[in-house]
Scaffold this motif. Sequence first.
Motif, PDB file in Angstrom:
ATOM      1  N   ARG A  67       2.985  -6.569  -4.029  1.00 30.92           N
ATOM      2  CA  ARG A  67       2.702  -4.763  -4.524  1.00 30.92           C
ATOM      3  C   ARG A  67       4.321  -4.218  -4.600  1.00 30.92           C
ATOM      4  O   ARG A  67       4.541  -4.155  -3.623  1.00 30.92           O
ATOM      5  CB  ARG A  67       1.825  -4.134  -4.496  1.00 30.92           C
ATOM      6  CG  ARG A  67      -0.076  -5.020  -5.327  1.00 30.92           C
ATOM      7  CD  ARG A  67       0.264  -4.947  -6.146  1.00 30.92           C
ATOM      8  NE  ARG A  67      -1.695  -5.458  -6.620  1.00 30.92           N
ATOM      9  CZ  ARG A  67      -1.512  -6.555  -6.404  1.00 30.92           C
ATOM     10  NH1 ARG A  67      -0.668  -7.543  -7.032  1.00 30.92           N
ATOM     11  NH2 ARG A  67      -2.715  -6.617  -7.491  1.00 30.92           N
ATOM     12  N   GLY A  68       4.346  -3.070  -4.498  1.00 27.32           N
ATOM     13  CA  GLY A  68       5.500  -1.780  -4.879  1.00 27.32           C
ATOM     14  C   GLY A  68       6.623  -2.406  -4.856  1.00 27.32           C
ATOM     15  O   GLY A  68       7.165  -3.780  -5.743  1.00 27.32           O
ATOM     16  N   ASN A 317       4.555  -6.050   1.104  1.00 24.89           N
ATOM     17  CA  ASN A 317       3.454  -5.173   0.748  1.00 24.89           C
ATOM     18  C   ASN A 317       2.157  -6.794  -0.203  1.00 24.89           C
ATOM     19  O   ASN A 317       2.684  -6.662  -1.561  1.00 24.89           O
ATOM     20  CB  ASN A 317       3.668  -4.767  -0.347  1.00 24.89           C
ATOM     21  CG  ASN A 317       1.881  -3.880  -0.818  1.00 24.89           C
ATOM     22  OD1 ASN A 317       1.586  -4.215  -0.924  1.00 24.89           O
ATOM     23  ND2 ASN A 317       2.181  -2.651  -0.840  1.00 24.89           N
ATOM     24  N   SER A 319      -0.648  -6.767  -0.618  1.00 23.63           N
ATOM     25  CA  SER A 319      -1.834  -6.142  -0.636  1.00 23.63           C
ATOM     26  C   SER A 319      -2.929  -6.867  -2.574  1.00 23.63           C
ATOM     27  O   SER A 319      -4.148  -6.345  -2.037  1.00 23.63           O
ATOM     28  CB  SER A 319      -2.095  -4.720  -1.175  1.00 23.63           C
ATOM     29  OG  SER A 319      -0.683  -3.983  -2.015  1.00 23.63           O
ATOM     30  N   GLN A 325      -1.875  -7.118   7.024  1.00 21.42           N
ATOM     31  CA  GLN A 325      -0.831  -6.693   7.050  1.00 21.42           C
ATOM     32  C   GLN A 325       0.152  -8.606   7.088  1.00 21.42           C
ATOM     33  O   GLN A 325      -0.155  -8.921   8.419  1.00 21.42           O
ATOM     34  CB  GLN A 325       0.263  -5.796   7.381  1.00 21.42           C
ATOM     35  CG  GLN A 325       1.232  -5.896   8.001  1.00 21.42           C
ATOM     36  CD  GLN A 325       2.275  -5.853   6.658  1.00 21.42           C
ATOM     37  OE1 GLN A 325       1.330  -4.769   5.861  1.00 21.42           O
ATOM     38  NE2 GLN A 325       3.446  -5.727   6.085  1.00 21.42           N
TER      39      GLN A 325
HETATM   40  C1  LIG Z   1       1.376  -1.794  -1.264  1.00 22.35           C
HETATM   41  O1  LIG Z   1       1.559  -1.155  -2.688  1.00 22.35           O
HETATM   42  C2  LIG Z   1       0.812  -0.756  -3.319  1.00 22.35           C
HETATM   43  C3  LIG Z   1       0.783  -0.315  -4.326  1.00 22.35           C
HETATM   44  O2  LIG Z   1       1.994   0.089  -5.281  1.00 22.35           O
HETATM   45  C4  LIG Z   1       0.498   0.203  -2.466  1.00 22.35           C
HETATM   46  O3  LIG Z   1      -1.111   1.198  -2.761  1.00 22.35           O
HETATM   47  C5  LIG Z   1      -0.033   1.003  -1.298  1.00 22.35           C
HETATM   48  O4  LIG Z   1       0.214   1.207  -0.289  1.00 22.35           O
HETATM   49  C6  LIG Z   1       1.391  -0.690  -0.490  1.00 22.35           C
HETATM   50  N1  LIG Z   1       0.897  -0.546   0.871  1.00 22.35           N
HETATM   51  C7  LIG Z   1       1.491  -1.049   1.741  1.00 22.35           C
HETATM   52  C8  LIG Z   1       1.256  -0.987   2.999  1.00 22.35           C
HETATM   53  O5  LIG Z   1       2.559   0.007   1.377  1.00 22.35           O
END
Ligand SMILES: *[C@@H]1O[C@H](CO)[C@@H](O)[C@H](O)[C@H]1NC(C)=O
Length: 393
Positions: A67-68, A317, A319, A325
């Motif tokens: 993600r991200g 990330n 998730s 983590q």
């Molecule tokens: C990972 O990415 C998701 C979606 O962009 C976001 O909601 C989440 O906060 C992120 N988690 C971390 C640990 O950065």
Amino acid sequence: MMITYAVIVAIIGQLVSADLQQQLALSSASSDFSQRLYQKVALDKPSIVYSPYSIHSALTMTSLGARGDTATEMKNTLSITSLGNSVHAIYKELIQQINSVTDVELNTANAIFVKPNFQIVPKFTQDTSEFYSAQTANIDLSADGGPEKPINDFVANKTKNIIQNILPPGTIDSNTVMLLVNTIFFNGTWRAPFEAHRTVSQDFKQLRGAVKQVQMMNADRYVNIKRDAVNKVDVAELPFKGGRFSMYIALPRAVDGITDLEQLLVQPEKVKQLFTGLSSVRVQLSIPKFKTETTLSLNTPLKDMGIRKAFISNAANFSGITSAQVFISQVLHKAVIEVKETGTVAAAATVIGVSLTSVQLPPTQAFIADHPFVYFLRDNQTGQILFQGKFSG
Ligand SMILES: *[C@@H]1O[C@H](CO)[C@@H](O)[C@H](O)[C@H]1NC(C)=O
Ligand SMILES: *[C@@H]1O[C@H](CO)[C@@H](O)[C@H](O)[C@H]1NC(C)=O
Ligand SMILES: *[C@@H]1O[C@H](CO)[C@@H](O)[C@H](O)[C@H]1NC(C)=O
Ligand SMILES: *[C@@H]1O[C@H](CO)[C@@H](O)[C@H](O)[C@H]1NC(C)=O
């Protein structure tokens, strides 16, 4: 009635070509990735082999859980951003195609091994199963021979014992929560085999004037050849039985031209050109009989290519895989290719380790491959490069 018939045929024709277009878009992404990887892993080695398909598909499968920025970097480096989420459906189709090929033996498998009691997001298990036919099993922490053994056995089994011990003892430690595995096995007989009695010891001109004796396979026959004067490279296509898969040998015209050829590979258009415009010519063909085995740790090359966050323990990330983590602690790749008179056997495996964060005629022409060259084992239909390598004697 006739009109209806014509319309149906036209629609089916479109569907087929839309599908092929998607496969070509995927193979183009995988090839771009493979050529950038080549620049990182192959330039300093005299001979190397790896499977672009295996590495690219294993990382694309892993990206399902990213993600991200972690996801963005992975997709950009894999050149799959423009394909969007459909990349997984295209892989599904490719995996089905690969596993249903006849004429040559070709198999691919994916699997995910998870630490017992470690919670995985159910959607990740569902999607990896749906799109990559990945079976999920537990890591056996108390296995005889260590927790690596059942995974090494899986890889060996799927590659007919060609890829053995991909995971050295101690790879799986207390922080390892998941291993994503891809395997590929290829065994093809040449459409036109080489006659064993014509294989003789001949000179192979290595770089910087060295000469080595290699077993050279010889034949006089019609071969699809391309003489590319502009890029100073000659290409020969050696088809396997069935004609869908071929080995392409890209031989620099100059004895020491491998470096110039390797620079050419950075340009995707130049790579595509290697596989087009060949025509049948009767040649005296000389190709070395060889076996190459390569083991690569891909962490550093992949970081250099732009996959950074995924490897950083407190910044990755994933998730989409787990709420814990985690990060990619290792990407291991092992490949073997053996080219001989009857055909070629090649196999490869990629293992991506995910860890918890805490610590880290009478021929008038000739094609004599007697100096360093680059080769591609390629699906002529989808354009997928299943194996790529270099041979320097
Ligand atoms: C990972 O990415 C998701 C979606 O962009 C976001 O909601 C989440 O906060 C992120 N988690 C971390 C640990 O950065
Ligand atoms: C792989 O496993 C299957 C099922 O257990 C077995 O039938 C097959 O012989 C094995 N193949 C190899 C190469 O060990
Ligand atoms: C590859 O195929 C050939 C011909 O069918 C066979 O003899 C050989 O044992 C196969 N190799 C492997 C590793 O399966
Ligand atoms: C591979 O495909 C190209 C173009 O699609 C074609 O010209 C060539 O003949 C094919 N090779 C074989 C061995 O079928």
